[in-house]
Motif scaffolding. Sequence first.
Motif, PDB file in Angstrom:
ATOM      1  N   MET A  93       0.850  -1.224  -0.062  1.00 13.47           N
ATOM      2  CA  MET A  93       0.165  -0.126   0.047  1.00 13.47           C
ATOM      3  C   MET A  93       0.992   1.208  -0.025  1.00 13.47           C
ATOM      4  O   MET A  93       2.082   1.298   0.148  1.00 13.47           O
ATOM      5  CB  MET A  93      -1.047   0.015   1.198  1.00 13.47           C
ATOM      6  CG  MET A  93      -1.776  -1.350   1.458  1.00 13.47           C
ATOM      7  SD  MET A  93      -2.774  -1.283   2.777  1.00 13.47           S
ATOM      8  CE  MET A  93      -3.987  -0.076   2.341  1.00 13.47           C
ATOM      9  N   GLU A  94       0.356   2.134  -0.031  1.00 18.47           N
ATOM     10  CA  GLU A  94       0.835   3.774  -0.025  1.00 18.47           C
ATOM     11  C   GLU A  94       1.684   3.652   1.277  1.00 18.47           C
ATOM     12  O   GLU A  94       1.213   3.571   2.226  1.00 18.47           O
ATOM     13  CB  GLU A  94       0.035   4.838  -0.404  1.00 18.47           C
ATOM     14  CG  GLU A  94       0.756   6.162  -0.273  1.00 18.47           C
ATOM     15  CD  GLU A  94      -0.179   7.313  -0.229  1.00 18.47           C
ATOM     16  OE1 GLU A  94       0.166   8.556  -0.342  1.00 18.47           O
ATOM     17  OE2 GLU A  94      -1.550   7.283   0.332  1.00 18.47           O
ATOM     18  N   ARG A  95       2.993   3.989   1.216  1.00 23.23           N
ATOM     19  CA  ARG A  95       3.945   4.276   2.395  1.00 23.23           C
ATOM     20  C   ARG A  95       3.463   5.407   3.223  1.00 23.23           C
ATOM     21  O   ARG A  95       3.111   6.474   2.692  1.00 23.23           O
ATOM     22  CB  ARG A  95       5.470   4.475   2.080  1.00 23.23           C
ATOM     23  CG  ARG A  95       6.417   4.327   3.362  1.00 23.23           C
ATOM     24  CD  ARG A  95       7.686   4.586   2.902  1.00 23.23           C
ATOM     25  NE  ARG A  95       8.153   3.551   1.799  1.00 23.23           N
ATOM     26  CZ  ARG A  95       8.591   2.454   2.205  1.00 23.23           C
ATOM     27  NH1 ARG A  95       8.840   2.170   3.542  1.00 23.23           N
ATOM     28  NH2 ARG A  95       9.015   1.475   1.400  1.00 23.23           N
ATOM     29  N   GLN A  96       3.224   5.141   4.341  1.00 20.53           N
ATOM     30  CA  GLN A  96       3.061   6.350   5.309  1.00 20.53           C
ATOM     31  C   GLN A  96       4.018   6.855   6.327  1.00 20.53           C
ATOM     32  O   GLN A  96       5.270   6.410   5.875  1.00 20.53           O
ATOM     33  CB  GLN A  96       1.565   5.780   6.474  1.00 20.53           C
ATOM     34  CG  GLN A  96       0.493   5.408   5.772  1.00 20.53           C
ATOM     35  CD  GLN A  96      -0.258   6.210   4.932  1.00 20.53           C
ATOM     36  OE1 GLN A  96      -0.687   7.503   5.352  1.00 20.53           O
ATOM     37  NE2 GLN A  96      -0.436   5.984   3.532  1.00 20.53           N
ATOM     38  N   GLY A  97       4.032   7.725   7.043  1.00 20.10           N
ATOM     39  CA  GLY A  97       4.752   8.561   7.753  1.00 20.10           C
ATOM     40  C   GLY A  97       5.472   7.441   8.920  1.00 20.10           C
ATOM     41  O   GLY A  97       6.550   7.892   9.420  1.00 20.10           O
ATOM     42  N   SER A  98       4.905   6.658   9.365  1.00 20.88           N
ATOM     43  CA  SER A  98       5.322   5.609  10.322  1.00 20.88           C
ATOM     44  C   SER A  98       4.801   4.217  10.352  1.00 20.88           C
ATOM     45  O   SER A  98       3.974   4.205   9.570  1.00 20.88           O
ATOM     46  CB  SER A  98       5.128   6.118  11.759  1.00 20.88           C
ATOM     47  OG  SER A  98       3.398   6.071  12.053  1.00 20.88           O
ATOM     48  N   SER A  99       5.443   3.303  10.955  1.00 19.18           N
ATOM     49  CA  SER A  99       4.988   1.828  10.663  1.00 19.18           C
ATOM     50  C   SER A  99       3.567   1.747  11.404  1.00 19.18           C
ATOM     51  O   SER A  99       2.830   0.845  11.099  1.00 19.18           O
ATOM     52  CB  SER A  99       6.058   0.818  11.520  1.00 19.18           C
ATOM     53  OG  SER A  99       6.104   1.328  12.914  1.00 19.18           O
ATOM     54  N   ASP A 100       3.330   2.284  12.270  1.00 18.27           N
ATOM     55  CA  ASP A 100       2.208   2.345  13.013  1.00 18.27           C
ATOM     56  C   ASP A 100       1.141   2.919  11.964  1.00 18.27           C
ATOM     57  O   ASP A 100      -0.208   2.238  12.067  1.00 18.27           O
ATOM     58  CB  ASP A 100       1.850   3.440  14.356  1.00 18.27           C
ATOM     59  CG  ASP A 100       2.523   2.651  15.496  1.00 18.27           C
ATOM     60  OD1 ASP A 100       2.880   1.478  15.486  1.00 18.27           O
ATOM     61  OD2 ASP A 100       3.014   3.280  16.594  1.00 18.27           O
ATOM     62  N   ALA A 101       1.304   3.823  11.529  1.00 17.52           N
ATOM     63  CA  ALA A 101       0.246   4.401  10.328  1.00 17.52           C
ATOM     64  C   ALA A 101       0.220   3.480   9.132  1.00 17.52           C
ATOM     65  O   ALA A 101      -1.015   3.267   8.722  1.00 17.52           O
ATOM     66  CB  ALA A 101       0.890   5.710   9.747  1.00 17.52           C
ATOM     67  N   ASP A 102       1.242   2.706   8.798  1.00 18.44           N
ATOM     68  CA  ASP A 102       1.141   1.973   7.890  1.00 18.44           C
ATOM     69  C   ASP A 102       0.169   0.594   8.328  1.00 18.44           C
ATOM     70  O   ASP A 102      -0.561   0.109   7.639  1.00 18.44           O
ATOM     71  CB  ASP A 102       2.438   1.202   7.500  1.00 18.44           C
ATOM     72  CG  ASP A 102       3.244   2.038   6.624  1.00 18.44           C
ATOM     73  OD1 ASP A 102       2.760   3.019   5.940  1.00 18.44           O
ATOM     74  OD2 ASP A 102       4.334   1.832   6.751  1.00 18.44           O
ATOM     75  N   ASP A 103       0.448   0.226   9.483  1.00 18.56           N
ATOM     76  CA  ASP A 103      -0.508  -0.845  10.126  1.00 18.56           C
ATOM     77  C   ASP A 103      -2.079  -0.402  10.102  1.00 18.56           C
ATOM     78  O   ASP A 103      -2.745  -1.134   9.908  1.00 18.56           O
ATOM     79  CB  ASP A 103       0.027  -1.208  11.660  1.00 18.56           C
ATOM     80  CG  ASP A 103       1.414  -1.865  11.587  1.00 18.56           C
ATOM     81  OD1 ASP A 103       1.918  -2.320  10.580  1.00 18.56           O
ATOM     82  OD2 ASP A 103       2.077  -2.046  12.825  1.00 18.56           O
TER      83      ASP A 103
END
Length: 226
Positions: A93-103
């Motif tokens: 998916m689109e990369r977010q600013g942090s791993s928590d946001a990715d999760d």
Amino acid sequence: MTEGKWLRHYDRGLGSLARHRPVEAVRALQNALEVCPPSRSRDLYQICLFLGVALQRVGFPQSAIKSWVSCQRLNKRGPTRKMLRRYTNCYGMERQGSSDADDWQAFSSIQIAHYLLGKNKRAFSTEAEQDMILDLIKDSWMDLHASGDLRRLSSCEKLAAFQSARIVFPTVVLSDRAADSSIIAVNFHTKQRVALNDRCSCGSGMAYMTCCGRTPGREELLSGSF
């Protein structure tokens, strides 16, 4: 005749990109993709490549990723591999600013899909319904995140946990597909099941969970393309 038609659309799309008109570029490149002969794999690769660029500029990153993944299936050694590494996360998916946001992005998309698969139209009927479902998903995510259970899990394990999580949504009818929306991936050449980290059998050279098994984003879910 067909070759000249797709080439005109392609040139028009590149010209629109050069003039910073990405919406026009998307239309032209989509037209080029529709009429380009399947035998011209190199040209199809170029069309999908620039279509992804145009979609990214318009503000549809998930659709751009989908286009670039198609490129990888056509040529796994092309430049799109670097673009996917730059713009996508471990869930495809689109990369977010942090791993928590990715999760959170992966969890919410999976739960939205669970809900929409239980509806005949596979779409929200009203904005109020959408807001209510998103609130339920957010509450469930906050509980899961606060438990700390995700900290010791790999991305594959997290994805399995997100898919197995069940939220009690206010729906009257639940389709069989929604009740068990998990997909069993199989490589028919080797006659074996495909694990999330295994190389995708489509030939892209990417991991299954970032290719054919990638998690569709909210943008794709709300448009019904999942």
